[in-house]
Design an enzyme around this catalytic site. Structure first.
Site, mmCIF file in Angstrom:
data_model
loop_
_atom_site.group_PDB
_atom_site.id
_atom_site.type_symbol
_atom_site.label_atom_id
_atom_site.label_comp_id
_atom_site.label_asym_id
_atom_site.label_seq_id
_atom_site.Cartn_x
_atom_site.Cartn_y
_atom_site.Cartn_z
ATOM 1 N N ARG A 1 13.946 85.356 7.734
ATOM 2 C CA ARG A 1 12.816 86.188 7.314
ATOM 3 C C ARG A 1 11.823 86.206 8.469
ATOM 4 N NH1 ARG A 1 9.219 83.220 3.549
ATOM 5 N NH2 ARG A 1 7.721 83.336 5.268
ATOM 6 N N HIS B 1 6.155 85.900 3.954
ATOM 7 C CA HIS B 1 6.907 86.080 2.704
ATOM 8 C C HIS B 1 6.603 87.443 2.079
ATOM 9 C CE1 HIS B 1 8.552 85.473 -1.243
ATOM 10 N NE2 HIS B 1 7.368 85.690 -1.772
ATOM 11 N N TYR C 1 2.805 77.348 7.586
ATOM 12 C CA TYR C 1 3.897 76.403 7.295
ATOM 13 C C TYR C 1 5.108 76.495 8.225
ATOM 14 C CZ TYR C 1 5.351 80.595 4.670
ATOM 15 O OH TYR C 1 5.666 81.869 4.306
#
Ligand code: TPP
Ligand code: TPP
Ligand code: MG
Ligand code: MG
Lengths: 351, 320, 351, 320
Positions: free
Chosen positions: A257, A261, A270
């Site tokens: 990805r 998100h 993160y």
């Protein structure tokens, strides 16, 4: 303690096209030059769609949106391996699948703008509406396959889910039933290494996601999810087996990805920039471009042309989406039941 | 006409609908060779084969989940959840999908699904075999909730449920399965969804009940001029019949087996008060199960509203 | 299509004691003669308890009851391999486990007579109350293990479930988390070949249940569940590994449900007498008896003695259970919350 | 005193409780490194480490299920379900176990568990990110349901919930997370569970609300002599405060975001009618969400009770 071995399993992995655009000719799927070009063009238009959606969201013209950046090969490779008669069950991150199946692009923008009518699938397609609760679409695919088998319809059912989706009970109950009833389902897992901020290793202690199929009595295969030939070939044969009554199988597409998100997320909280950089050379479109160049199928001007035509298509789709009459408040009372209840009719008088 | 128990009436309804429509298929735990733990599907495997009477693995969420896919594809699945206490793992599929697929897809996909499940206290069974949680299901739009109280209405309501274009949860009282036998007509005698029935006319008080509680109500009103209404369908419920009865009697007692707080009786009470308050001669009384964890069999009869408690409830409204 | 193998798994099976009572001495667990006798006596008393429970149910003195006939070795072998400090999460068919852990027998009768007080576990044990909803206890075991690990308590957590239980989403979510957090759990599956009327093959297409562990990144082992030495040895080492911080594992005990599912069931509707007959020679108690005879640990009179002492224990337990004051209606309002709510207090005035 | 948003107040409550009691551990999806998708757990991973701030795999039923085991073992887990729409898969663990373990084991095992989840319309998100299904949870005995409407009450209620010996579902309105800032005291300033607060005194009408709806109510009563009560705890709810207010005003309007049928407003209406019917000057009015599938963002504002709809509800009871 000494014991006797009663079973042995192996997990295989398929790679065809490497980062430099070199393909293992012995494994190459039989695709004509036109088909390869069409594939490339779908990859490009999907990426442009995705890019535009992100911009529209920033401008407040769309709601929260989930980018497919980096996963185009897994999605389009899968879709191209399927027939229009097959049934498809996507998540919320399958815009490439919708586009490759010929789903009207403007409706996708309409959906992400917060309008249910955008996922009223046209009659010539059998793709399900976007599914938001993770993993919950998997049993629906198994049920559709059960019904198709009962009716004797020679179709395959493809269901998409992510690495995170494999942790849900729905995944387990659905795959187990597909195994028991030997149903024509292709379980396509896009392992993009993240479930929002939860990394793949935190999602399960299994080394591969493909090996989860072992527990259900059918095969799991891992493929390079940024290698569109590997994805296409794997899904094509899995779907053929399904249609031929040989039962279900699972394919893990290892991809990444590249974006946050969703537009509501900030991945820099993160994960490291290094990790993202390391994946850039593995880009699925770059890879196909290099391959096509070697084959004389790609030129600067061809590339530009594809880009321009794609932008136009996307522009038109945005225009069309934004010219649609907004839904009327009273519309919310439609489609709860075939006929609204008395209570609903009374409530709808508020509008 | 043959006399039948509710089990037999349900079995007959399933048989007739399967005979009529090849798209009707049954699935669930032990519905096939075993004929269902209450025998409601007995004999159907032999008649219609394993493709239409499907013993599934043990997974209620999966059973409902695949039923949704089957329904979307065009079949009319009738799923059985072995006991209502085991519908809880399937609530996600019911709430997130069965109830929403028509709306989500603006009618492109629908969910003509029936989920049958035995409910309520009645067989001295272990934990979670005696739940009556109908109110949970009534809060969610997009599904219908049906609760028969007799063999003949069970048959007519089940046929209507199977033919309904939307998902229906069909609750079968384990206490009633074999309690009474009555004459049940063969063939397409349907009881429409959304309509209540006045089981007994009366002028002094309206008693609202459904499923397992109806019989206890009938016992406790014998010598009273009470109007007893069997709701049969909880959502959507028959407002007209209920409100007009209340306007006539001016007194209401609601009886259900489920715990009181947020039970379906709360919705009935609130609705009646909204529409007929000025006709009420007394406060509405709810006679219900208690707000406790359902006890094991030694105390379950104390939990269940007794004829005596129902009677006291009626006497209370008659004070006014 | 040619692919490269990226993983290989094997499933092992452990057998020690055969139907004739011959043991593979090289595998025999280190058990003293007294321990072997104690084991035999627990098997016998559990079977007598079970037999009595079935009779009491017929006489209307107990409610629905789930027999353990045929599964004694899986249950008692497991329990004997555990410590009193370990936490144990049973289903509704674990009477042998309760008895072997030293749970008061009269309380078990009390429970099956429909009285919650029968599963108020004595303070010196850490066994959970009977769990009725299939599979739902498995995450509780994983949570207890998580807490034990956090506290640094060097214990193992054992959780029991059946072949049917492996189909539930709870099984999947729990085992996956146990793998991710490397928790001290022993997952003990009693594959008794039936889930009410649903045969093992209909429950999953996987050839073994042990192989389901592959999807969670830890080991699954199959053992002969009617071979108490194999069960004991497998659970003992799995529990030791768990306590040593080496993470979870799963053990499939292959056994057979010799009785109806419960007293409410009639198994003759769905399985053949031949199948049952075929399992009789595999009986776990018979097998240990033959072994003990060979070792000079079993004689007619020893056998009779064990039988008689066991009957007495069970008789006492029944007497004690039936002499307990029945619960008072008002008791149902206790223990819903630490303190009853006003509403509950008002409602309890009905009694 | 520092001014804080509800997000900050919740974060502070968690921090203080974790500081006070090593048995308090947090778990859920993205609660660690990411600090929660709404940042309610921000910074806690760095302070208390991965053993106490646990990012779990994606499995709500598992998250609640293991939390039950942790609680039974003696910890005080605070589980986060990322959005209320995703609590549905966990309802089985909540209904079958969290609420029953104390009763089932006659007190040997307990479940001091808090489940926090964001609820309601508020962030223009996709499907199932805007649910308000509190009524489902209020029907089941053995759990408590808490819904704060301001930063300071959120902090006090969360501390009380964490210290409560029984399972508490703690609902956090996404609309309120950052809507208002107010002064929030540090330290052990607790708001007891089971007590409502009169936010505004009045004589003509009692308006009952909680969580997300309270602010809209306050806007629409500005120029009225209305008494506004913030329930704060739905189960067990504060009957005394509510009934005495109703006996004073004689008029009741109940406002909630959830669909009307079987919403918590039904229980309030029924309870009020049972206890204070003879004081009522007018029928009770419920101003609620509609009995439809929750629409996507384009229509969600039309779904949500508006200040205007609330106003009309009040005018209706004032007609009497
Ligand atoms: C049941 C459920 N829980 C939580 C969420 C919130 N959520 C949305 S996407 C996501 C992560 C999904 O990860 P994955 O399955 O790997 O798919 P990806 O987002 O990577 O495509 C989460 C936790 C959800 N949508 N559904
Ligand atoms: C969630 C749930 N669904 C259904 C039931 C009804 N039921 C009780 S036991 C059982 C079969 C369990 O089979 P298995 O897990 O193999 O355990 P066994 O009975 O063989 O010991 C079923 C379906 C239940 N108790 N819980
Ligand atoms: Mg992912
Ligand atoms: Mg079994």
């Amino acid at each position: 303690m000494p014991e006797k071995t009663i079973e042995t399993f192996t997990i295989e992995r398929l790679d065809i096209l490497d980062e430099k655009g070199n393909a293992d000719e012995s494994l190459l799927p039989a695709l004509s030059e036109d088909e390869i070009k069409k594939t490339y063009e779908l990859l490009v238009v999907s990426r442009i769609f995705d890019h535009r959606a992100l911009n529209l969201q920033r401008e407040g013209r769309l709601g929260t949106y989930a980018s497919i950046l980096g996963q185009e090969a897994s999605q389009i490779g899968s879709a191209l391996a399927l027939e229009k008669t097959d049934w498809i069950f996507p998540t919320f991150r399958e815009m490439g699948v919708y586009i490759a199946m010929g789903y009207p692009m403007y409706m996708l923008f309409q959906y992400w703008s917060g309008d249910e009518r955008g996922v009223k699938t046209p009659d010539d397609l059998n793709i399900f509406p976007v599914c938001v609760p993770v993993g919950t679409q998997i049993p629906h695919a198994v049920g559709a396959a059960m019904a198709a088998k009962y009716r004797g319809d020679k179709i395959a059912v493809a269901v998409f889910f992510g690495d995170g989706g494999t942790s849900k009970g729905d995944f387990h109950e659905a795959l187990n039933m597909a195994g028991v009833f030997r149903l024509p389902v292709v379980f396509i897992c896009q392992n993009n290494h993240w479930a929002i901020s939860v990394p793949r290793e935190r999602q399960t202690a299994a080394k591969t996601l493909a090996q989860k199929a072992v527990g259900y009595g059918f095969d799991g295969l891992q493929v390079d999810g940024n290698d569109i030939f590997a994805v296409y070939k794997a899904v094509k044969s899995a779907a053929a087996n399904a249609r031929a009554g040989e039962g279900p199988s699972m394919i893990e597409c290892v991809t990444y990805r590249m974006s946050d998100h969703t537009t509501a997320d900030d991945a820099s909280r993160y994960r490291s920039q290094e990790e993202i950089e390391a994946w850039k050379p593995k880009d699925p479109i770059l890879r196909l471009k290099l391959f096509m160049e070697k084959k004389g199928l790609w030129s600067e001007e061809y590339g530009k042309g594809v880009e321009e035509r794609s932008k136009e298509k996307v522009d038109e789709a945005v225009k069309k989406a934004e010219s649609v009459e907004p839904p009327k408040p009273g519309d919310m009372f439609l489609y709860t039941y075939e006929k609204p209840s008395k209570r609903q009719m009374k409530q709808s008088e508020d509008f | 006409m043959p006399k039948m128990s509710m089990v037999q009436a349900i079995n007959l309804a399933l048989k007739e609908e399967m005979e009529r429509d090849k798209d009707v298929v049954l699935l669930g735990e032990d519905v096939g060779r075993d004929g269902g733990v209450f025998r409601t599907t007995e004999g159907l495997l032999d008649l219609y084969g394993p493709e239409r009477v499907i013993d599934t693995p043990l997974a209620e969420s999966g059973i409902v989940g695949i039923s949704i896919g089957m329904a979307a594809y065009g079949l009319k699945p009738v799923a059985e959840v072995q006991f209502m206490g085991f519908i809880y793992p399937a609530l996600d599929q019911i709430f997130s999908h069965a109830s929403r697929i028509r709306s989500r897809s603006r009618g492109r996909y629908t969910c003509p699904l029936v989920i049958r499940t035995p409910y309520g206290i009645g067989i001295k069974a272990p934990e979670l075999h005696s739940e009556s949680s109908e109110a949970l299901l009534c809060h969610m739009s997009g599904i219908k909730v049906v609760v028969p109280s007799s063999p003949s209405t069970a048959k007519g309501l089940l046929i209507s449920s199977i033919r309904d274009p939307d998902p229906v949860i069909f609750l079968e009282s384990t206490r009633l399965y074999r309690l009474v036998k009555e004459e049940v007509q063969e063939g397409e005698v349907m009881v429409p969804l959304g309509e209540a029935r006045v089981v007994r006319g009366g002028k002094d008080v309206t008693v609202l009940a459904w499923g397992s509680m109806l019989h206890r109500v009938m016992q406790s009103v014998k010598d009273l001029d009470a109007e007893v209404i069997d709701l049969m369908t909880l959502t959507p419920f028959d407002e007209d019949k209920i409100f007009s009865s209340v306007k006539k009697t001016g007194r209401v007692v609601i009886v259900h087996e489920a715990p009181r707080t947020c039970g379906f009786g709360a919705e009935l009470s609130a609705s009646v008060a909204e529409h007929a308050m000025l006709y009420l001669k007394s406060p509405i009384v709810r006679v219900t199960g208690y707000d406790t964890v359902l006890p094991l069999p030694k105390l379950e009869d104390d939990y269940l509203p007794s004829a005596d408690r129902i009677r006291r409830g009626i006497e209370e409204v008659m004070k006014y």
